[in-house]
Structure formats: structure tokens, C-alpha cells
Design an enzyme around this catalytic site. Structure first.
Site, PDB file in Angstrom:
ATOM      1  N   SER A 194      66.562  31.598  50.480  1.00 43.62           N
ATOM      2  CA  SER A 194      67.109  31.009  51.703  1.00 43.62           C
ATOM      3  C   SER A 194      68.652  30.657  51.722  1.00 43.62           C
ATOM      4  CB  SER A 194      66.337  29.412  52.144  1.00 43.62           C
ATOM      5  OG  SER A 194      66.970  28.520  51.278  1.00 43.62           O
ATOM      6  N   ASP A 195      69.165  30.648  52.964  1.00 46.44           N
ATOM      7  CA  ASP A 195      70.598  29.986  52.841  1.00 46.44           C
ATOM      8  C   ASP A 195      70.643  28.795  52.709  1.00 46.44           C
ATOM      9  OD1 ASP A 195      73.309  29.668  53.010  1.00 46.44           O
ATOM     10  OD2 ASP A 195      73.397  30.451  55.090  1.00 46.44           O
ATOM     11  N   TRP A 196      71.547  27.893  52.246  1.00 51.41           N
ATOM     12  CA  TRP A 196      71.636  26.825  51.540  1.00 51.41           C
ATOM     13  C   TRP A 196      71.059  25.734  52.628  1.00 51.41           C
ATOM     14  CZ3 TRP A 196      71.752  30.033  48.256  1.00 51.41           C
ATOM     15  CH2 TRP A 196      71.925  29.981  46.833  1.00 51.41           C
ATOM     16  N   GLY A 197      69.828  25.355  52.481  1.00 57.68           N
ATOM     17  CA  GLY A 197      69.200  24.375  53.612  1.00 57.68           C
ATOM     18  C   GLY A 197      68.574  24.974  54.759  1.00 57.68           C
ATOM     19  N   ALA A 198      68.392  26.230  54.762  1.00 55.39           N
ATOM     20  CA  ALA A 198      67.926  26.908  55.852  1.00 55.39           C
ATOM     21  C   ALA A 198      66.491  26.869  56.044  1.00 55.39           C
ATOM     22  CB  ALA A 198      68.082  28.573  55.882  1.00 55.39           C
TER      23      ALA A 198
END
Ligand code: BGC
Length: 754
Positions: A229-233
Site C-alpha cells: 500500500s502507499d503509506w496509509g492507503a
């Protein structure tokens, strides 16, 4: 580490769940009981941002020094895949030395609007170019054994509301514009990981998008790596795993949700196992990297960064050959602009690198021309505050000089990951300074520093020369001096169209949307695809860039190498006084498509370096993909039979040579049914004869009797409707014809349905 399957067999459900989320901000989760260590991943993409202490995603905290190469905007403008590969190799070597398993890049999102605050981190408005540059970078990094993360998948083309906004994009536009760069890199290089975007795609979070993460990425393109995931996605761990996301970063402390979902039958353990396998495979790969990696030659990397910065700068204007300057000349040089002394060399946010050293253009110019010849005045402050005293000082410095080198650009606060720009103008104070300086001398050379493009309208005529340096990385200052004094010859080409006005950009009406939705209303007409299809003027076209020498393109030959493939060969001659590089660009124009298509699209390019007077021949392959379009109705790519023009030139607007190529088409015929029009039936190689015969056998009123006007109206009507008007053939016969056409088509193709 033991084999993946062996480890998987000994993991508890809780341990498996824990592996699908990070251990901390930059590491995978270790499971010591099961013999699973952690590996480190880190940004990317134009250098290493290894945070040894606390992690943060926005570049706010520090990181260990690493070579800060020019970001993608500049690397892309080199149009040099060999150079992109070498940068990848160098970053891979630095990652290896820092014991980093995966570098989080490259970003291959399309520059849909010049306003996107993160455009500096992306290559181009064109998917073909983005894909080629991204693939070369991946191949370089991975050649060192280090992994990559192709990002941000997909349709992450703005920063406004990026964690919530839904990019509402039709499938043809996705397939033709926003996915091909990802597709190319995946198919060509198999990046170790793909990073899903923050945003939603057509209402579903990219992190939960089964079609995106599994059907397209894995089943169609054959991606075998891990999706992170993108960071926090990630919003819903279980939905994300079910969609095909393997690793959530950073950890959200929600492993129990995964455990419960498996226990209560909401998530199959098979799906979880598959994700764990991919994470373990990544960890194993990271573990296999050498414990004592080769030492890194930081001087060589600095020199490479300088080469890239020089190769990526675009000379937009050079009236009267004012550039290059004579290094041994005697006329005083006024270097004006704070950016000459305080370089702007990279973008802000998660990609921010702490450089190993930093070259300022002012120092580099002094080193070439000598301290006595160079007079500096800052002219403006980077915070944009007005200071008449600085302007006066700059004007006096300019008045006494033979030539003014005026450094203009965007301050760091103007563009960043996390927000978009409101406009594309240079700061008003800088433009006022340009006018003031121009009032005392015509010999004004403007050197630009900016990550997103800036408008040149309204001021370019004030400058004798304009050198667009983009963001030059840590050696950008030296590269600028190399270019100004002709030690390097500009060879960068625009990877995005410079519009006359922001309002002329195709996404203008739709960007950045509202109420958590952005509609990609311009469809496939992104960048030059829009301007050329409309015949609309621009300030500088895609692919454009000047040189200190001149080139001629001759002897175009387009040789068919298959039914829908060809090899383009063209001779390039350096007809000017100095060595230099030209970028040969191949565009394809479809002469008679059954759907609307852009005027032409980039489908090949090559950069060639030539000594004065020398010639070289470039050979550029055009595969089937060069001619296809996506048919939403048929749910597949289509290559139609017929003529295409192969246009070869030095920008999207400077086409020197054209050859026509006759394509056989893919032979996959459109489906016919009762809703297909009379014209579609007649044009169909199987359906046409079948219908004609049915008509001849007296199935209805002879269409030969109707006049041209009537025929035009009838042609657009579905065949199944005509009998109600006493024309064509009765509905029962239409249904029989449909069956007959399907059978005949399948026999003639010798296979089943497409
Ligand atoms: C960015 C990614 C980056 C990640 C880790 C996110 O905010 O969008 O590109 O790799 O942070 O820093």
C-alpha cells in the site's frame, strides 16, 4: 531463511496476519519464532531517503546522506533510457550499501495537469515515454539485486484530496493513458513490488480494487511480485487482502481484523496465505543481498548526477546564438537571482533526499569564468517579499555587464507532494525583475528552476535565451555551467506541453474536481494528444528542445516486420558545428479509425549522439501495441486493418518525414447482432455477404430501391428495427443471420470466441 513454503507451514494464523502489515514505518514484520527476519524498504525515487531514526512519510525528518539525482521531471527530459538505467544502477548500489531491500520508486503517473504538485516526481504527460523511462530505472536498480516499487497504481494524478478523491475515469482512457506505463514496466521488468495509490478509482479505493490489483495487474499483465500500500492507503485490511493487496504500510495495528475474518469465514485462508507467500518471497530476496556490499563511489555518482542534469535541461530559446558563452571571453557576466546561489534542486515530500554535496550554479560559473568576470546580485528573496533595494542592485549589476544570466524559478514552497499549485506563473516579483533588467540590456539569458512547468507567456520575448533546467539534483549547478559555456550541449526535450495559457490545458475544466470526485472529462485527450487533435497553438510542443548544433533527418524507411508490426529506420546527420544529441521521435497517426483517436501518438524514440558532420541510422521497432486502441464495447484492444501514417520528427509539432504503412489488422471482427446498424452489417466482411444474400432471397424491400438520402438515414438504424418500417429483413431472419455470422466467423478464424 528457510524456504517460503516451509515457513508458511509453521506459521500460526496470527503470525500470518501480522506479516501482511509492516513491523514499523520502514520495515516488514519479523517473526523470530518462525525464522522470519525483517527487511527495510525506503524512498525513492531519485535517491535514497533512509531514515535511521523515526520514520515519516513527508520528508519532514532527516535521512542519511545519499546522492540526490535529478528527479523524474529532469530524468524524463533526457529521453535517454541508457542514462535512466545507469541512475537506477547507482541508486541500487547505494541501497545495497545501506542494506535497503526495496527502493520505493519509480513514479510513472501521468502529468494530467501542470498543476499537480507532485509532477516533479513523474516523467511525462505521455504513457509511452513514462513507461520506457520507468522500465529502464527499474532494470537498473534491480540489476543490483535491490527491489523496486512501481507507484502510484493507479490514476493518482493530483495531490488535492489525494487520500479520498475518486478518480472517475472511463476504461478506454485508463487503458490508453493511465495504465500503459504501469503495464509496460510490469511486463518488461517485473518490478519486485507495485505500490497502490491513495485515491479511489471509480468509487473504490485503489487498495481495495480487485479489478486493478488482481484482474488487470496479475491476471492480464502477469505481475508476480508483491503489492504494497502507499503509506496509509489501507482503510479496510480485509477488503484490501481480498482485492489483492499483500502488505499494508506502515502498520495500523489491525491484524486482529484479519484473524477474525479468517476465523469467521469472511476471508479465505488461501487468500491470506497467498499474500504471506509474496511477503515472504520479498523478505527472502532482501535476505539474499550481500552482508558486505561493494563500496559506493560517491564521486562517480555525483558526476552521473551532473551528466543527467545537463542531459535533461531543455533549451527553449536561443536568439542569435547568444549561448553558449565564451569561457575565455572578457565581457563581464552578471549572475542575478537568489536561485543561482541557493539552488532549488529537488521537490518536497517523501522523495526528499539529503544530498552528499551540493553545487550552486554561481560557484560553478565563477569556477569557469573567473571571480573577476562574474558579478552577483540576488535580485529577489525566495519568500517572494518585495525588496526594491535588491531590484535596484540587480539592475545596476546588469547595466555594467556584457551578458546577464538571470536565474528564475519556483521557490520550494510553491510545489510539493501533498498539495497542487493554483497556477503556473513564475513569482510576480521575479517577472518584474526580468522586465527591469531587460530595460537596461537585451542580452538576458534566463535559467529556470522548477519541478512543475511554468508558463513562458508574457515574458519569453524579454529573454534572448531560456534554459529550462527543471530540478537539477545535487550537481545541477555544475551542469548549468556546463551548458551555459558549451561544455555540454543541450539535448533535453520537453516531456510535457508548455501551454500558452493554463486554461488551454485539457483537464482545465475538471481539475481537481470537488466533493471527493474528479472526473477525467478530457478522456484520452491528455497533453499533446489534445492540442494537436484540435490544431490549437501552444507555447512549446511536447518533444521540443534546441541544441547548439543542427540535425537533419533523412532516408525514412518503414519496413513491415509482421502483419501489424514494422521497423522504422531513419538517418540522422549532425549538420552543425559541434557534437550533440538528437531525439528521433516516432508518432503514429491512424488515417481512418472507426473510433475517434488523437491526431498522433508517440510510439517510439531514440536518442543519438553525433560528432559534427557525422551521420547515424536509428532503427525503432513498432509492435502491434503501437497501433491499437481500447474498445470498451468489445472489452479488448483492437488493431484495425488499414493505413496508418508513421510520422518521424523532432517534436510532436516538428514532423520531418512521413511514410504510410498498411496494417492487416488483428482479424478479430466486431460482434454483430440485431442492434448493429445496417452500415455495420454491410461493412462487416462476414455479415455483409450474409445479409446481402438474405436480401436477395427476398427477405424484405430491396434496399437498392431507396435513394441516397433515405439510405443515409437507414444506414444508421439497427438492422433489427428496420422490418418495422417495411425494410430490410424480418426480425426472425435477423436472428438467424446473427447465428450464421457467428458460426462462419468462428470457422474462418479456426478458434472460439475472442
Ligand atoms: C508517498 C509515497 C512514498 C511513501 C513513503 C507516501 O506519502 O505517496 O510515494 O513512497 O509515502 O514515504
Amino acid at each position: 531463511m528457510d524456504a517460503v513454503e516451509t515457513i508458511l507451514g509453521r506459521l500460526t494464523l496470527e503470525q500470518k496476519a501480522s506479516l501482511t502489515s509492516g513491523g514499523d514505518f520502514w520495515h516488514t514484520q519479523a517473526v523470530p519464532d518462525a525464522g522470519v527476519p525483517a527487511v527495510m524498504v525506503t524512498d525513492g525515487p531519485h535517491g535514497l531517503r533512509k531514515q535511521s531514526d523515526a520514520g515519516d512519510a513527508m520528508g519532514l525528518g532527516g535521512s542519511d546522506p545519499a546522492t540526490c539525482f535529478p528527479p523524474a521531471v529532469t530524468l524524463g527530459s533526457t529521453w535517454d533510457v541508457g542514462l535512466a538505467r545507469r541512475v537506477g544502477e547507482a541508486i541500487g548500489a547505494e541501497a545495497l550499501a545501506a542494506h535497503v531491500a526495496v527502493v520505493l520508486g519509480p513514479g510513472v503517473n501521468i502529468k494530467r495537469s501542470p498543476l499537480c504538485g507532485r509532477n516533479f516526481e513523474y516523467f511525462s504527460e505521455d504513457p509511452f515515454l513514462s513507461g520506457r523511462m520507468g522500465a529502464a530505472w527499474v532494470s537498473g536498480v534491480q540489476s543490483r539485486g535491490v527491489g523496486t516499487s512501481l507507484k502510484h497504481y493507479a490514476a493518482n494524478n493530483q495531490e488535492s484530496d489525494r487520500l479520498r478523491v475518486s478518480a472517475d475515469v472511463d476504461e478506454r482512457t485508463l487503458r490508453e493513458v493511465y495504465l500503459p506505463a504501469f503495464e509496460h514496466v510490469v511486463r518488461q521488468e517485473q518490478p519486485t513490488t507495485v505500490m497502490c495509490a491513495y485515491n479511489k478509482l471509480n468509487g473504490t479505493h485503489a487498495s481495495e480494487h480487485h479489478w486493478l490489483l488482481t484482474e488487470v495487474l496479475r491476471q492480464e499483465w502477469g505481475f508476480a511480485g508483491m503489492v504494497v500500500s502507499d503509506w496509509g492507503a489501507v482503510n479496510d485490511r480485509v477488503a484490501a487482502l481480498a482485492a489483492g493487496l499483500d502488505l499494508e504500510m506502515p502498520p495500523s495495528g489491525t491484524d486482529d481484523q484479519v484473524v477474525d475474518a479468517v476465523r469467521y469465514g469472511d476471508l479465505s485462508e488461501e487468500v491470506l496465505d497467498e499474500a504471506v507467500r509474496r511477503v515472504l518471497t520479498l523478505v527472502a530476496r532482501g535476505q539474499s543481498l550481500p552482508e558486505e556490499p561493494p563500496a559506493v563511489d560517491l564521486d562517480a555518482h555525483h558526476a552521473l548526477a551532473r551528466e543527467v542534469a545537463a542531459a535533461g535541461a531543455v533549451l527553449l530559446k536561443n536568439e542569435g546564438g547568444i549561448l553558449p558563452l565564451d569561457a575565455d571571453g572578457t565581457g563581464a557576466l552578471a549572475v542575478i537571482g537568489e536561485l543561482a546561489r541557493t539552488p532549488r534542486y529537488q521537490g518536497a515530500g517523501s522523495s526528499q533526499v539529503v544530498p552528499t554535496r551540493l553545487d550552486a550554479a554561481l560557484d560553478a560559473i565563477r569556477a569557469v569564468a573567473g571571480d573577476e568576470r562574474v558579478h552577483f546580485a540576488p535580485g529577489y528573496t525566495l519568500d517572494g517579499s518585495a525588496d526594491p533595494a535588491l531590484t535596484d542592485e540587480a539592475v545596476e549589476t546588469a547595466r555594467e555587464a556584457g551578458t546577464v544570466l538571470l536565474f528564475l524559478g519556483l521557490p520550494a514552497s510553491a510545489e510539493s507532494e501533498g498539495f497542487d499549485r493554483p497556477d503556473i506563473a513564475l513569482p510576480a516579483g521575479q517577472l518584474a525583475l526580468l522586465r527591469a533588467v531587460r530595460a537596461v540590456t537585451e542580452r538576458v539569458v534566463v535559467v529556470l528552476a522548477n519541478g512543475g512547468l511554468v508558463s513562458v507567456s508574457g515574458w519569453e520575448d524579454q529573454a534572448a535565451a531560456v534554459l529550462e533546467g527543471w530540478l537539477g539534483g545535487q550537481a545541477g549547478g555544475s551542469a548549468t555551467a556546463d551548458l551555459l559555456f558549451g561544455r555540454a550541449n543541450p539535448s533535453g526535450r520537453l516531456t510535457e506541453t508548455v501551454p500558452l495559457r493554463l486554461e488551454d490545458t485539457p483537464s482545465w475544466l475538471f481539475f481537481p474536481g470537488g466533493e471527493q470526485h474528479v472526473r477525467y472529462g478530457e478522456g484520452i485527450y491528455v497533453g499533446y494528444r489534445y492540442h494537436h487533435t484540435l490544431g490549437a497553438p501552444v507555447a512549446h510542443p511536447f518533444g521540443f528542445g534546441l541544441s547548439y548544433t543542427t540535425f537533419a533527418l533523412t532516408d525514412l524507411s518503414v519496413r513491415a516486420t509482421g502483419p501489424n508490426a514494422a521497423e522504422v529506420s531513419v538517418t540522422v546527420t549532425n549538420t552543425g558545428p559541434v557534437a550533440g544529441s538528437e531525439v528521433v521521435q516516432v508518432y503514429v497517426h491512424d488515417r481512418a479509425a472507426s473510433v475517434d483517436r488523437p491526431e498522433h501518438e508517440l510510439k517510439g524514440f531514440d536518442k543519438v549522439h553525433l560528432e559534427p558532420g557525422a551521420s547515424g541510422t536509428v532503427a525503432i521497432p513498432l509492435e502491434q501495441e503501437a497501433f491499437r486502441f481500447w474498445s470498451p464495447g468489445r472489452g479488448r484492444w483492437v488493431v484495425e486493418a488499414g493505413e496508418v501514417e508513421v510520422r518521424v520528427g523532432t517534436s510532436s509539432a516538428d514532423i520531418d518525414l512521413v511514410e504510410v504503412l498498411d496494417l492487416e489488422g488483428d482479424g478479430l471482427l466486431p460482434e454483430l447482432d440485431a442492434t448493429s446498424t445496417l452500415d455495420e452489417w454491410f461493412a462487416h466482411p462476414v455479415g455483409g455477404p450474409v445479409l446481402r444474400q438474405a436480401l436477395a432471397e427476398g427477405g424484405g424491400r430491396d434496399l437498392g430501391e431507396v435513394d441516397a438520402h433515405e439510405r443515409a438515414i437507414l444506414g444508421a438504424m439497427p438492422l433489427g428495427k428496420l422490418s418495422a418500417f417495411g425494410l430490410g429483413v424480418p426480425r426472425a431472419i435477423v436472428d438467424a443471420l446473427v447465428v450464421e455470422v457467428r458460426a462462419e466467423r468462428d470457422v474462418s478464424r479456426g478458434s472460439g470466441r475472442p
